[in-house]
Design an enzyme around this catalytic site. Sequence first.
Site: not given
Length: 315
Positions: A10, A31-32, A91, A99, A102, A145, A175
């Site tokens: 990003g 990243d997806n 999500k 995650n 973790g 968000y 930013t």
Amino acid sequence: MRVLITGGAGFIGSHLNDRFLREGHRVVAMDNFITGSQDNIAHLAGNRDFEFIYHDVSNFIHVPGPVDAVLHFASPASPIDYLKYPIQTLKVGALGTHNALGLSRAKQARFLLASTSEVYGDPLVRPQNETYAGNVDPVGPRGVYDEAKRYAEALVMAYHRQHGMQTRIVRIFNTYGPRMRLDDGRVVPNFIGQAIRGEPLTVYGDGSQTRCFQYIDDLVEGIIRLLASDYVAPVNIGTTREISVKEFALIVNQAAGSKAGIEYSDGSRIEGDPQTRKPDTARAQSVLNWRPQIELEEGLERTIRYFRTVLSEPV
Ligand code: NAD
Ligand code: UDP
């Protein structure tokens, strides 16, 4: 260090990659591409200290080998993006943060969360300091968000308190800079794209709403200092030069040399659009000895140069 940067393809994540690599660290970017782009990391292909893992961090994260720090930046960030992907945004703020925490715990790594000025919602105080609890409508369009980030902050503090983990929370204010997506809908790429094309700038509402715009390099410096500090409570990072959106449009037109003016686009304003946003940065100054260095005019010049190149490239 070997650092994991989620959201590493990003806008902000890609600048963090560059900064850590420049300082001699190893970087794993994950990243997806939901809102990021391969283009933001293309220049790192072949760099032996850089690895990229294509993965949705809302699913269990596996990274082989040691990790010393996790910087969790994955999340749609532009209002247009998170309205388009409301469930993915919730999500990644909830499951993605869980995650990432973790993994961080398993690797005994330091953890830094990219939070946001949006945790203050449409604020009733000005400037906003870190003790202000905010004014957020959980069921409004921006709730996906704002509440995701508020939940993420709560989860980070729970991991810190329950497991004694080394955690940091940066509350990032508006930013801008190179590698923003021209079509991400945020005011900076929208205005610069319109100015370069010689179109009028679309000012939403009456343009009296305010923002403070900081250049990406200043933010990255703040993040590096916060990660290295031992400060656990949230820290605002942003500039304090508050300007209205209408004023900002005039500055962009002047910087880009556009004479096309502005046009009011009343219906395009998203419900819950904060009327004011200005950080109190006393904490960043005292804890991190951090102050923004790059003036808006200078940052805009660099960003306009970048977008001119992007717009002149064949598609
Ligand atoms: P961006 O959209 O350019 O970058 C976000 C990146 O996260 C993208 O590359 C996207 O593909 C990736 N991503 C999203 N969901 C993912 C998932 N589930 N799994 C893996 N990757 C995922 O936005 P940005 O401006 O670079 O913002 C980065 C972070 O900083 C975000 O967490 C955002 O909330 C925060 N932030 C940014 C600003 C700002 O002004 N730019 C302000 C406040 C907070
Ligand atoms: N805005 C605007 N014209 C645009 C895009 C945005 O007037 O083409 C306004 C928007 O209504 C908001 C401000 O600019 O008041 C900043 O919007 P942005 O999407 O950059 O992010 P936000 O600060 O709201 O998270």
